[in-house]
Motif scaffolding. Structure first.
Motif, mmCIF file in Angstrom:
data_model
loop_
_atom_site.group_PDB
_atom_site.id
_atom_site.type_symbol
_atom_site.label_atom_id
_atom_site.label_comp_id
_atom_site.label_asym_id
_atom_site.label_seq_id
_atom_site.Cartn_x
_atom_site.Cartn_y
_atom_site.Cartn_z
ATOM 1 N N THR A 75 28.117 -31.527 -4.367
ATOM 2 C CA THR A 75 26.895 -30.867 -3.650
ATOM 3 C C THR A 75 25.619 -31.156 -4.812
ATOM 4 O O THR A 75 24.638 -31.256 -4.095
ATOM 5 N N ASP A 76 26.003 -31.105 -5.893
ATOM 6 C CA ASP A 76 24.773 -31.251 -7.212
ATOM 7 C C ASP A 76 24.423 -32.621 -6.787
ATOM 8 O O ASP A 76 23.377 -32.829 -6.968
ATOM 9 N N PHE A 77 25.337 -33.757 -6.662
ATOM 10 C CA PHE A 77 25.084 -35.054 -6.772
ATOM 11 C C PHE A 77 24.199 -35.374 -5.544
ATOM 12 O O PHE A 77 23.154 -36.097 -5.339
ATOM 13 N N GLN A 78 24.596 -34.868 -4.353
ATOM 14 C CA GLN A 78 23.707 -34.859 -2.876
ATOM 15 C C GLN A 78 22.255 -34.304 -3.076
ATOM 16 O O GLN A 78 21.365 -35.039 -2.619
ATOM 17 N N ALA A 79 22.235 -33.168 -3.848
ATOM 18 C CA ALA A 79 21.008 -32.568 -4.133
ATOM 19 C C ALA A 79 20.059 -33.593 -4.938
ATOM 20 O O ALA A 79 19.010 -33.852 -4.520
ATOM 21 N N TYR A 80 20.665 -34.145 -6.114
ATOM 22 C CA TYR A 80 19.922 -35.089 -6.880
ATOM 23 C C TYR A 80 19.621 -36.377 -5.952
ATOM 24 O O TYR A 80 18.482 -36.753 -5.973
ATOM 25 N N THR A 81 20.521 -36.807 -5.199
ATOM 26 C CA THR A 81 20.355 -38.022 -4.318
ATOM 27 C C THR A 81 18.863 -37.765 -3.311
ATOM 28 O O THR A 81 17.963 -38.539 -3.368
ATOM 29 N N ARG A 82 19.177 -36.578 -2.847
ATOM 30 C CA ARG A 82 17.895 -36.425 -1.977
ATOM 31 C C ARG A 82 16.466 -36.268 -2.751
ATOM 32 O O ARG A 82 15.524 -36.728 -2.232
ATOM 33 N N PHE A 83 16.340 -35.603 -3.775
ATOM 34 C CA PHE A 83 15.522 -35.452 -4.693
ATOM 35 C C PHE A 83 14.943 -36.919 -5.175
ATOM 36 O O PHE A 83 13.625 -37.134 -5.150
#
Length: 487
Positions: free
Chosen positions: A123-131
């Motif tokens: 979930t954190d990885f996805q948030a960083y990817t979007r950022f």
């Protein structure tokens, strides 16, 4: 664009890296459930990064309704993994660490929008990817604007924006590390960070000092990165940092390299996977090095870490033999060592030992009159000798390796290779050498292809090897100038 999966298993010159090994027993294993609206009744694959390579960990059949389950009785080692299509295309990446029972849902038309349930890391990885995607797009747009800037003021404004965008990315990573210091994503962010050299006003002398900047950058290059964290091996990050360190920050002299490697291996020793990776990486890098003299690094590795070391048990028998043969061949001709004497026969049948040749420099030329590369190089070498080296007292000791005596003599006559010390090994000499159990000149001088050139000084110490004749001439000139300056 979808990436191609490079391989199911990794094979490096006979060294086989087995698929992911299960971690210690007593855990709950892994179960990764994927829901996808594609590939019915086909296999999907779970792969992982291993340095710059990719390998296979598991496979799962897509059941009716689009459900595939990757499952095993023991946890997988932590790292960046990826799901691969039946066509061996990478669909999306995911993190694996402590949480290994979770589900994923993805639309095959929107692979960047995977939904993870039960995995905080992802979930954190996805948030960083979007950022990073939004900031990456903004950086690309700004870079294009900078190329088309109409004025200095516009350029300054755009450059300021680029600095701000990059600072946002650095701050995102730094803030996350502070918030979740023990997470795998924090480890990845630390591996992505590079040292920020203090500005000139913070230097003790208050001025910019390139030597200080280099020393500071090198000293802090591995800050936040542990050599006992083998999760980093299963990412595309670690090997790139390792390559950059030895390429840009470590002095190319063998002694400097050996010191760095010894320190790194000592730090990694508690983690067998990391130690195994690093030792094998350095063997691969220096067994046939890019720069002359660095083969001494491989000899050092072989003698200190590999030869008769039972704990180094991951090389195949074939590769062990290759390393052993290579090490013993290189030990005999390291830069700075005395060259081995050769007792050869010249064109008149006279014995001409190498050590009886008196000259300020001796060029050894191992060649074959039937070799196309030799036919191209030897006349140029002779031209250099006739027009320059001979006047300087330099001598060429030319060793015929193959091709037959008649072809050898014919080539010498046709190309007027005069004033060389032309020698070869007779059948009788070869048989005597073989029966004595002593190594032959091929092993002693690492001559397994031709042509090969060596440069010896007046004491028959090896100054250079396996250079072109032009490089050898440049080196002789430098040596002569240095000697003249020291008189």
């Amino acid at each position: 664009m979808k990436n191609q999966l490079i391989g199911i298993m990794i094979l490096l010159n006979g060294w086989l890296i087995n698929p992911v090994m299960a971690q210690s027993s007593g855990n709950k294993g892994y179960q990764l459930t994927l829901s996808i609206n594609a590939y019915p009744a086909q296999y999907l694959y779970l792969g992982y990064h291993y340095g710059k390579m990719k390998a296979l960990a598991d496979s799962a059949l897509v059941q009716p309704g689009g459900r595939a389950v990757f499952k095993g009785p023991a946890k997988l080692p932590g790292g960046i993994y990826f799901v691969v299509s039946p066509k061996k295309e990478i669909l999306f990446e995911l993190l694996l660490d402590k949480e290994q029972v979770f589900s994923m849902t993805v639309d095959s038309a929107r692979l960047s929008q995977v939904q993870f349930i039960g995995s905080t890391d992802n979930t954190d990885f996805q948030a960083y990817t979007r950022f990073i995607q939004t900031r990456g797009n903004a950086i690309s747009e700004s870079q294009q604007l900078l190329l088309n800037a109409k004025s200095k003021a516009d350029s300054s404004r755009i450059q300021e924006k680029l600095r701000d965008l990059n600072t946002e990315i650095l701050n995102y990573r730094s803030d996350f590390i502070k918030k979740s210091p023990g997470s795998f994503l924090s480890t990845l962010f630390a591996a992505l960070q590079e040292p920020q050299v203090p500005p000139a006003e913070k230097h003790p002398k208050g001025v910019y000092d390139s030597s200080f900047a280099y020393q500071y950058f090198k000293a802090h290059y591995w800050d936040g990165i542990s050599f006992t964290d083998s999760r980093l091996l299963r990412t595309p990050i670690f090997e790139g940092r390792l390559d950059k360190y030895y390429r840009d920050l470590v002095s190319p002299e063998p002694d400097s390299i050996k010191k760095e490697i010894d320190g790194m291996l000592a730090k990694s020793k508690p983690d067998k996977d990391m130690y195994k990776y690093l030792l094998t990486h350095f063997v691969q890098l220096y067994i046939n090095p890019q720069y002359m003299g660095q083969d001494a690094v491989f000899v050092h590795l072989f003698e200190k870490y590999i030869n008769e070391k039972p704990e180094v048990d991951w090389f195949t028998e074939k590769y062990k033999k290759y390393m052993t043969d290579r090490a013993y061949s290189l030990m005999a001709n390291l830069i700075g060592n005395p060259a081995w004497d050769m007792t050869m026969t010249d064109t008149t049948g006279k014995i001409r030992p190498l050590y009886e040749v008196s000259a300020p420099y001796v060029v050894l030329c191992f060649w074959d009159p039937t070799c196309s590369h030799c036919k191209e190089m030897v006349p140029h070498l002779d031209s250099m000798y006739q027009h320059k080296w001979k006047q300087q007292g330099i001598k060429i000791y030319g060793v015929m390796t193959d091709g037959g005596k008649e072809n050898w003599l014919s080539y010498i006559r046709q190309n007027n290779l005069k004033d060389w010390i032309h020698v070869y090994q007779t059948e009788e000499q070869r048989e005597t050498e073989k029966n004595s159990g002593k190594p032959g000149y091929r092993q002693l001088y690492d001559v397994y292809q031709t042509p090969v050139l060596y440069l010896l000084d007046n004491q028959k110490r090896i100054i250079a090897k396996k250079l072109t004749y032009q490089q050898m001439d440049d080196l002789i000139t430098i040596k002569q100038q240095k000697n003249a300056a020291n008189r």
